[in-house]
Design an enzyme around this catalytic site. Structure first.
Site, PDB file in Angstrom:
ATOM      1  N   LYS A  21       6.076 -15.172  -0.708  1.00  0.00           N
ATOM      2  CA  LYS A  21       6.352 -14.670  -2.058  1.00  0.00           C
ATOM      3  C   LYS A  21       6.847 -13.231  -1.995  1.00  0.00           C
ATOM      4  CE  LYS A  21       2.913 -13.984  -5.158  1.00  0.00           C
ATOM      5  NZ  LYS A  21       2.898 -12.808  -6.056  1.00  0.00           N
ATOM      6  N   SER A  22       6.173 -12.410  -1.199  1.00  0.00           N
ATOM      7  CA  SER A  22       6.543 -10.998  -1.114  1.00  0.00           C
ATOM      8  C   SER A  22       7.958 -10.815  -0.568  1.00  0.00           C
ATOM      9  CB  SER A  22       5.545 -10.250  -0.226  1.00  0.00           C
ATOM     10  OG  SER A  22       4.259 -10.255  -0.797  1.00  0.00           O
ATOM     11  N   ARG A  26      11.561  -9.469  -2.591  1.00  0.00           N
ATOM     12  CA  ARG A  26      12.365  -8.375  -2.048  1.00  0.00           C
ATOM     13  C   ARG A  26      13.775  -8.832  -1.704  1.00  0.00           C
ATOM     14  NH1 ARG A  26       7.214  -7.496  -1.689  1.00  0.00           N
ATOM     15  NH2 ARG A  26       6.301  -5.418  -1.371  1.00  0.00           N
ATOM     16  N   SER A 167       0.667  -0.280  -3.540  1.00  0.00           N
ATOM     17  CA  SER A 167       1.800  -0.059  -2.645  1.00  0.00           C
ATOM     18  C   SER A 167       3.110  -0.435  -3.319  1.00  0.00           C
ATOM     19  CB  SER A 167       1.624  -0.872  -1.367  1.00  0.00           C
ATOM     20  OG  SER A 167       1.641  -2.262  -1.652  1.00  0.00           O
ATOM     21  N   GLN A 168       3.047  -1.256  -4.390  1.00  0.00           N
ATOM     22  CA  GLN A 168       4.261  -1.668  -5.091  1.00  0.00           C
ATOM     23  C   GLN A 168       4.981  -0.485  -5.722  1.00  0.00           C
ATOM     24  OE1 GLN A 168       2.740  -4.607  -7.787  1.00  0.00           O
ATOM     25  NE2 GLN A 168       2.704  -6.222  -6.249  1.00  0.00           N
ATOM     26  N   SER A 194      -2.697  -0.786   1.606  1.00  0.00           N
ATOM     27  CA  SER A 194      -1.735  -1.905   1.659  1.00  0.00           C
ATOM     28  C   SER A 194      -0.401  -1.499   2.262  1.00  0.00           C
ATOM     29  CB  SER A 194      -1.518  -2.481   0.246  1.00  0.00           C
ATOM     30  OG  SER A 194      -2.717  -2.936  -0.318  1.00  0.00           O
ATOM     31  N   ASP A 310      -4.995  -9.243  -1.068  1.00  0.00           N
ATOM     32  CA  ASP A 310      -4.831 -10.605  -1.579  1.00  0.00           C
ATOM     33  C   ASP A 310      -5.710 -11.614  -0.854  1.00  0.00           C
ATOM     34  OD1 ASP A 310      -3.103  -9.870  -3.569  1.00  0.00           O
ATOM     35  OD2 ASP A 310      -1.280 -10.460  -2.496  1.00  0.00           O
ATOM     36  N   ARG A 341     -10.324  -8.770  -9.323  1.00  0.00           N
ATOM     37  CA  ARG A 341     -10.707  -9.859  -8.420  1.00  0.00           C
ATOM     38  C   ARG A 341     -12.092  -9.679  -7.820  1.00  0.00           C
ATOM     39  NH1 ARG A 341      -4.790 -10.947  -5.845  1.00  0.00           N
ATOM     40  NH2 ARG A 341      -4.135 -12.494  -7.373  1.00  0.00           N
ATOM     41  N   ARG A 381      -4.717 -16.998  -7.204  1.00  0.00           N
ATOM     42  CA  ARG A 381      -5.438 -16.917  -5.928  1.00  0.00           C
ATOM     43  C   ARG A 381      -6.895 -17.346  -6.070  1.00  0.00           C
ATOM     44  NH1 ARG A 381      -1.776 -15.631  -2.640  1.00  0.00           N
ATOM     45  NH2 ARG A 381      -0.166 -14.074  -3.085  1.00  0.00           N
TER      46      ARG A 381
END
Length: 425
Positions: A21-22, A26, A167-168, A194, A310, A341, A381
């Site tokens: 997914k990551s 990108r 980190s995003q 991260s 995650d 979470r 998740r």
């Protein structure tokens, strides 16, 4: 839709890991920032990654989904268009954060919104950092959260960003930086959590023709003005999604081969292999695939998930069915995901008999899981992780389970291929 999970004695077989997914996010975005046509192969089409594709289309990219999983993308290069309407990125935090910076390259104003969960996720640190780079970006409610308004204009210069929230934010600044009017210098302040996700970002940027400098000593990046180049790019398997397959194989008697997982991957969630090995499973790499052999028994461990937040639900679920105590630490940033979470894992596991203590930065879990009814809280998740508990103890029902579509659309089918007793209701 609900998932019912029954006790499963053993699993066996060969499956291909879902595409990352990551990396899909990108690659879609960088292909859109490149001139000309790119091919993204083995792409993941999930709710989150489709949100990125649709946001790129709104800014002027054109794409064509092929039946074999490939995606043809004609990029807008350094000249994105002003969107015709508000961009609803649904539940995708990655899309919101990266595209906030990218949209500053478009003329006029871009407005972002999302679902209830997304509108609770912190954005102020990114907005403040962009202001230092000449970008006029605001929260409509002045609360540091979406909806957001971003005005076109990215001058560049020097900025800083806290490294302990997401980190995003750093990936977002880096991805847009090559198209700023002037060079961009980014200093990461404090703890750099991260970081593997940022390593993934810089890896894909380089694959699309952009180079940058990273000063490891000072945690700072320097990006000169340059241009993304179109290319043919293949998405590797996703360790985050594969963690549920790996977890099931570790917890049960098993012999499972998972293809398309690379030993030299930059994904932080590759750590799941070390974790299940320490818990008692056998792990063997063979080129671009991994073989897991489980013996039906796991032992509790102490795990630092600073670089792999995650994995929190997966490890919490495995701790709930392991013997002894499992301690998860240094993952306070998991409170700012689709749900808090740490809290939702503790809440749902406690419903099914698990002795769990919630800490500010993690969990202490003492096994003891039973069957019962649990909720997803709209978190993909959490659904997939809780299913691991059901495979071990049986008679588990997960409410509002269809949200696994966010990252692993064929999750039930993939697990059933191996013999897992999971059914949709």
């Amino acid at each position: 839709m609900e998932l019912t999970v029954q006790r499963t004695e053993s699993v066996e077989g060969t499956v291909k890991a879902p595409p990352s997914k990551s990396y899909s996010h990108r690659a879609f975005i960088l292909a859109s920032l490149a001139n000309g046509r790119s091919v993204v192969r083995d792409a993941l089409y999930s709710e989150d990654t489709l949100a990125s594709l649709e946001a790129c289309r709104a800014l002027g990219a054109e794409f064509e989904r092929k039946s074999d999983g490939d995606c043809l993308i004609h990029g807008f290069g350094c000249s994105p268009s002003t969107p015709e309407d508000v961009l609803d990125v649904k539940n995708s935090g990655t899309t919101l954060r990266i595209m906030t910076s990218v949209s500053a390259l478009a003329p006029g104003f871009t407005v972002f919104t999302g679902d209830d969960s997304l509108r609770q996720r912190p954005m102020q640190d990114l907005l403040d950092s962009l202001q230092n780079l000449g970008v006029n970006a605001h929260s409509t409610k002045n609360d540091g959260k979406a909806p957001l308004i971003v005005e076109g204009g990215f001058k560049g210069g020097k900025t800083s960003i806290p490294g302990n929230v997401s980190s995003q934010f750093i990936s977002s600044l880096l991805i847009a930086a090559p198209y700023a009017e002037n060079p961009v210098d980014i200093n990461v302040k404090g703890d750099f959590i991260s970081k593997p996700y940022v390593d993934m970002t810089t890896d894909v940027m380089k694959k699309f023709g952009v180079n940058l400098d990273y000063d490891r000593k000072n945690n700072s990046f320097h990006v000169e003005p340059q241009t993304y180049k179109s290319r043919d790019y293949t998405i590797e398997g996703d360790y985050s999604s594969a963690s549920y397959i790996i977890g099931a194989a570790a917890a049960l008697k098993s012999n499972v081969k998972i293809k398309n997982l690379f030993k030299d991957s930059k994904q932080g969630d590759k750590q799941i292999l070390d974790i299940v090995k320490e818990m008692g499973a056998e792990v063997n790499f063979k080129k671009d695939e991994v073989v897991i052999r489980g013996h039906g028994k796991l032992n509790g461990v102490e795990v630092n998930l600073e670089n792999a937040p995650d994995l929190l639900p997966t490890v919490a679920a495995l701790g709930a069915i392991a013997e002894g105590v499992t301690t998860i630490k240094n993952v306070a940033h998991a409170r700012f995901k689709e749900t808090d979470r740490i809290h939702t894992c503790a809440l749902e596991l406690s419903k099914i008999g698990v002795n769990v203590k919630e800490k500010e930065d993690g969990l202490i879990i003492k096994g003891g899981a039973n069957g019962g009814i649990v909720k997803s809280h709209g978190d993909h998740r959490l659904v997939m992780a809780l299913s691991l508990v059901g495979l071990k103890v049986g008679n588990l029902r997960i409410e509002n389970a269809s949200v696994y579509d966010v990252s692993f659309p064929k999750f039930p089918e993939g697990m059933k291929e191996l013999g897992c007793k999971i059914n949709q209701v």
